[in-house]
Write a protein that holds these residues in place. Structure first.
Motif, PDB file in Angstrom:
ATOM      1  N   ILE A   1      11.148  -5.054  -1.342  1.00  0.00           N
ATOM      2  CA  ILE A   1      10.417  -6.252  -1.778  1.00  0.00           C
ATOM      3  C   ILE A   1       9.024  -6.263  -1.159  1.00  0.00           C
ATOM      4  N   ALA A   2       8.944  -5.961   0.137  1.00  0.00           N
ATOM      5  CA  ALA A   2       7.637  -5.903   0.799  1.00  0.00           C
ATOM      6  C   ALA A   2       6.754  -4.835   0.159  1.00  0.00           C
ATOM      7  N   ALA A   3       7.342  -3.698  -0.196  1.00  0.00           N
ATOM      8  CA  ALA A   3       6.586  -2.627  -0.836  1.00  0.00           C
ATOM      9  C   ALA A   3       6.060  -3.064  -2.195  1.00  0.00           C
ATOM     10  N   LEU A   4       6.906  -3.702  -2.993  1.00  0.00           N
ATOM     11  CA  LEU A   4       6.498  -4.155  -4.317  1.00  0.00           C
ATOM     12  C   LEU A   4       5.327  -5.130  -4.245  1.00  0.00           C
ATOM     13  N   LEU A   5       5.341  -6.004  -3.256  1.00  0.00           N
ATOM     14  CA  LEU A   5       4.298  -7.031  -3.136  1.00  0.00           C
ATOM     15  C   LEU A   5       3.037  -6.529  -2.445  1.00  0.00           C
ATOM     16  N   ASP A   6       3.055  -5.299  -1.964  1.00  0.00           N
ATOM     17  CA  ASP A   6       1.881  -4.682  -1.341  1.00  0.00           C
ATOM     18  C   ASP A   6       0.924  -4.264  -2.464  1.00  0.00           C
ATOM     19  N   PRO A   7      -0.308  -4.776  -2.476  1.00  0.00           N
ATOM     20  CA  PRO A   7      -1.195  -4.524  -3.626  1.00  0.00           C
ATOM     21  C   PRO A   7      -1.816  -3.134  -3.667  1.00  0.00           C
ATOM     22  N   ARG A   8      -1.577  -2.321  -2.661  1.00  0.00           N
ATOM     23  CA  ARG A   8      -2.185  -0.993  -2.624  1.00  0.00           C
ATOM     24  C   ARG A   8      -1.557  -0.065  -3.669  1.00  0.00           C
ATOM     25  N   SER A   9      -2.067   1.152  -3.732  1.00  0.00           N
ATOM     26  CA  SER A   9      -1.559   2.120  -4.704  1.00  0.00           C
ATOM     27  C   SER A   9      -0.124   2.510  -4.378  1.00  0.00           C
ATOM     28  N   LEU A  10       0.593   2.956  -5.416  1.00  0.00           N
ATOM     29  CA  LEU A  10       1.958   3.442  -5.229  1.00  0.00           C
ATOM     30  C   LEU A  10       1.998   4.518  -4.157  1.00  0.00           C
ATOM     31  N   GLU A  11       1.075   5.446  -4.202  1.00  0.00           N
ATOM     32  CA  GLU A  11       1.068   6.536  -3.219  1.00  0.00           C
ATOM     33  C   GLU A  11       0.945   6.008  -1.800  1.00  0.00           C
ATOM     34  N   ASP A  12      -0.026   5.143  -1.559  1.00  0.00           N
ATOM     35  CA  ASP A  12      -0.246   4.645  -0.199  1.00  0.00           C
ATOM     36  C   ASP A  12       0.953   3.851   0.306  1.00  0.00           C
ATOM     37  N   VAL A  13       1.547   3.060  -0.559  1.00  0.00           N
ATOM     38  CA  VAL A  13       2.685   2.246  -0.130  1.00  0.00           C
ATOM     39  C   VAL A  13       3.881   3.137   0.186  1.00  0.00           C
ATOM     40  N   LEU A  14       4.184   4.111  -0.687  1.00  0.00           N
ATOM     41  CA  LEU A  14       5.345   4.967  -0.440  1.00  0.00           C
ATOM     42  C   LEU A  14       5.159   5.832   0.802  1.00  0.00           C
ATOM     43  N   VAL A  15       3.961   6.317   1.021  1.00  0.00           N
ATOM     44  CA  VAL A  15       3.699   7.081   2.253  1.00  0.00           C
ATOM     45  C   VAL A  15       4.006   6.205   3.462  1.00  0.00           C
ATOM     46  N   ASP A  16       3.607   4.949   3.413  1.00  0.00           N
ATOM     47  CA  ASP A  16       3.853   4.056   4.550  1.00  0.00           C
ATOM     48  C   ASP A  16       5.318   3.667   4.684  1.00  0.00           C
ATOM     49  N   VAL A  17       6.019   3.507   3.560  1.00  0.00           N
ATOM     50  CA  VAL A  17       7.461   3.225   3.640  1.00  0.00           C
ATOM     51  C   VAL A  17       8.172   4.342   4.389  1.00  0.00           C
ATOM     52  N   THR A  18       7.827   5.584   4.108  1.00  0.00           N
ATOM     53  CA  THR A  18       8.502   6.700   4.774  1.00  0.00           C
ATOM     54  C   THR A  18       8.018   6.893   6.205  1.00  0.00           C
ATOM     55  N   ARG A  19       6.853   6.372   6.540  1.00  0.00           N
ATOM     56  CA  ARG A  19       6.355   6.460   7.924  1.00  0.00           C
ATOM     57  C   ARG A  19       7.170   5.608   8.891  1.00  0.00           C
ATOM     58  N   ILE A  20       7.876   4.616   8.358  1.00  0.00           N
ATOM     59  CA  ILE A  20       8.604   3.692   9.230  1.00  0.00           C
ATOM     60  C   ILE A  20       9.750   4.399   9.943  1.00  0.00           C
ATOM     61  N   GLY A  21      10.316   5.422   9.307  1.00  0.00           N
ATOM     62  CA  GLY A  21      11.395   6.187   9.924  1.00  0.00           C
ATOM     63  C   GLY A  21      12.766   5.735   9.484  1.00  0.00           C
ATOM     64  N   GLY A  22      13.783   6.401   9.998  1.00  0.00           N
ATOM     65  CA  GLY A  22      15.169   6.054   9.675  1.00  0.00           C
ATOM     66  C   GLY A  22      15.631   6.679   8.377  1.00  0.00           C
ATOM     67  N   ASP A  23      16.145   5.858   7.481  1.00  0.00           N
ATOM     68  CA  ASP A  23      16.685   6.339   6.212  1.00  0.00           C
ATOM     69  C   ASP A  23      15.549   6.478   5.206  1.00  0.00           C
TER      70      ASP A  23
ATOM     71  N   ILE B   1       4.134   5.446 -14.770  1.00  0.00           N
ATOM     72  CA  ILE B   1       4.176   6.847 -14.342  1.00  0.00           C
ATOM     73  C   ILE B   1       2.798   7.370 -13.958  1.00  0.00           C
ATOM     74  N   GLU B   2       1.749   6.798 -14.563  1.00  0.00           N
ATOM     75  CA  GLU B   2       0.399   7.272 -14.268  1.00  0.00           C
ATOM     76  C   GLU B   2       0.022   7.078 -12.808  1.00  0.00           C
ATOM     77  N   ALA B   3       0.696   6.167 -12.119  1.00  0.00           N
ATOM     78  CA  ALA B   3       0.384   5.893 -10.714  1.00  0.00           C
ATOM     79  C   ALA B   3       1.008   6.902  -9.763  1.00  0.00           C
ATOM     80  N   ILE B   4       1.957   7.698 -10.238  1.00  0.00           N
ATOM     81  CA  ILE B   4       2.599   8.690  -9.380  1.00  0.00           C
ATOM     82  C   ILE B   4       1.719   9.935  -9.357  1.00  0.00           C
ATOM     83  N   PRO B   5       1.310  10.404  -8.188  1.00  0.00           N
ATOM     84  CA  PRO B   5       0.414  11.565  -8.143  1.00  0.00           C
ATOM     85  C   PRO B   5       1.001  12.759  -8.890  1.00  0.00           C
ATOM     86  N   GLU B   6       0.157  13.421  -9.662  1.00  0.00           N
ATOM     87  CA  GLU B   6       0.629  14.572 -10.437  1.00  0.00           C
ATOM     88  C   GLU B   6       1.179  15.665  -9.529  1.00  0.00           C
ATOM     89  N   ARG B   7       0.598  15.810  -8.334  1.00  0.00           N
ATOM     90  CA  ARG B   7       1.102  16.846  -7.419  1.00  0.00           C
ATOM     91  C   ARG B   7       2.531  16.528  -6.968  1.00  0.00           C
TER      92      ARG B   7
END
Length: 355
Positions: A268-290, A308-314
Motif C-alpha cells: 500500500i505504501a509503495a502504491l501511494l508513493d508518487p515516484r516511478s515504478l522503478e524507483d519505488v521497487l528498488v526501494d522496496v527491495t532495499r528494506i531487506g527480509g522477504d 507495462i510502459e513503466a517497467i524498464p525494458e532492461r
C-alpha cells in the motif's frame, strides 16, 4: 476524450504491467532475499537497480521464484476458464479453485518449465507446502489449507490474476478468498487477497491510487477484519523512501520477514508513493527480509497503476515468463470479449488458426 480503442489499450497495458510487475519485483528481489537492511546497504548503497540473479538459491537472472511460478499457476487457471467459457458446455461449471490447485500441484511435483521432470521447487513456503501436500491426498481445494495461525504472504504474492480477469466485485472477493485458502486459509490471508484484488480492479478501471486503496479498505471493513483494515491504514502513513534510506526500524519490526499483513502494508505504501515504478521497487527491495515477495506484491500494484510502459525494458528483457504472460493475458482478454460465433480473429491469428 478517450476512445473505446484507447480504453482497451490502456486496460491491456495495466494488465500486462500488473503481471510483469509481479515478475519483475520478484526477480529483482530474488538476489537480496533474506538479506538484512544493513547487508543490502553495504553491498548496494543505492539499491539494486538491475535484475542479476544469484541470491540464496542461485537464481539465473530473471528466473521466476515461487512467487512468479505460483502467479503463473493462477494465470493458467484463468486461461483455462476463458477457453472453457467459450465452449459453453451445458451443466459444466468451471471450478477456478480446483484449476489453480491442479496447476499449483504440477509446480509442486516438478512438472514445470525450468526444472527437470519430478524435481522439487527450490523455494517453497511452509503453508504452501502443507496445503499442496494436503491437496495431493485429498483432491479437494476447499479442505487443504494449512489452517489458522499460518499467516504468511504466500497467497497474496500469487493472487493478482483474479483482480485482473474476474469481472464483478462479489465474484472477485469469493474467488480471491477461495484461491488463497488452497494453502493459506487464515482469514488474515484470505481477506488481504480480497482487498488487494479490489484495489487492482479499481486501478484497471482508472481509479486513482488513493481511491483504489479506499475501495480495498471498504472490502476489509465489510469482511469485518480489523487487522487487515489496520494494515491498509498503516500503509497510508508510511514512507518507502524513508525505510530505504534509514532502515525499517520499529515501524517494521520483523524486517519484512513474510507476514502477510506487513507485506500488504508495504505494498500500500509503495502504491501511494508518487515516484516511478522503478524507483519505488528498488526501494522496496532495499528494506531487506522477504525481498522477492515484497517486490512481487508491490510490483503488481505499481504495474496496475502505471502500465507495462513503466517497467524498464532492461528488466522486461530478462524475465523468464514475459512472452508467455503477455500471450496468456491477451488470450484471456480476447476470449472474454469474443463474439457469440466463436474465436476472435486476433486469437486465431496469434495461434495460427485458419479463418
Amino acid at each position: 476524450m478517450a476512445t473505446a480503442a484507447n480504453t482497451v489499450q490502456l486496460r491491456l497495458s495495466k494488465t500486462l504491467g500488473a503481471l510483469l510487475g509481479v515478475h519483475a519485483g520478484d526477480s529483482l528481489g530474488a538476489t537480496l532475499e533474506f538479506n538484512s537492511y544493513r547487508e543490502i546497504k553495504k553491498n548496494f548503497p543505492n539499491g539494486l537497480r538491475d535484475i542479476i540473479g544469484g541470491g540464496t538459491f542461485g537464481w539465473p537472472p530473471g528466473h521466476a521464484t515461487d512467487d512468479t511460478d505460483l502467479t503463473r499457476a493462477v494465470l493458467l487457471a484463468y486461461h483455462d476458464r476463458a477457453n472453457h467459457n467459450l465452449l459453453k458446455i451445458p451443466g459444466k461449471d468451471f471450478d477456478i479453485a480446483r484449476s489453480v490447485a491442479d496447476w499449483s500441484l504440477d509446480w509442486y511435483e516438478g512438472d514445470w518449465p525450468g526444472r527437470k521432470k519430478g524435481q522439487a521447487p527450490k523455494d517453497i513456503g511452509g503453508a504452501t507446502h502443507v496445503g499442496l501436500l494436503n491437496y495431493s491426498h485429498l483432491h479437494d481445494p476447499r479442505r487443504c489449507g494449512a489452517g489458522d495461525g499460518k499467516a504468511g504472504n504466500g497467497s497474496l504474492m500469487r493472487c493478482i490474476p483474479t483482480g485482473l480477469f474476474t469481472r464483478g466485485r462479489d465474484e472477485r472477493i469469493k474467488e480471491s478468498k477461495e484461491i488463497s485458502a488452497i494453502t493459506h486459509n487464515d482469514s488474515r490471508c484470505t481477506v488481504s487477497c480480497a482487498a488487494y484484488n479490489e484495489i487492482v480492479a479499481a486501478l484497471l478501471d482508472g481509479k486513482t491510487p488513493q481511491t483504489a486503496v479506499g475501495i480495498g479498505l471498504e472490502v476489509a471493513r465489510e469482511q469485518d477484519h480489523i487487522d487487515v483494515v489496520d494494515a491498509i491504514e498503516r500503509g497510508r502513513t508510511l514512507s518507502i523512501s524513508k525505510f530505504a534510506n534509514e532502515g525499517p526500524g520499529d515501524e517494521l519490526p520483523d524486517n519484512t520477514s513474510g507476514y502477510v499483513l506487513q507485506s500488504l502494508t508495504v505494498a500500500i505504501a509503495a502504491l501511494l508513493d508518487p515516484r516511478s515504478l522503478e524507483d519505488v521497487l528498488v526501494d522496496v527491495t532495499r528494506i531487506g527480509g522477504d525481498t522477492d515477495t515484497n517486490g512481487a506484491i508491490s510490483g503488481g500494484l505499481l504495474g496496475a497503476r502505471d502500465g507495462i510502459e513503466a517497467i524498464p525494458e532492461r528488466w522486461l528483457n530478462t524475465l523468464q515468463f514475459r512472452t508467455e504472460f503477455e500471450e496468456l493475458a491477451q488470450d484471456i482478454l480476447d476470449l472474454a470479449s469474443s463474439p457469440a460465433e466463436g474465436l476472435p480473429s486476433s486469437y486465431k491469428k496469434r495461434h495460427g488458426l485458419a479463418g
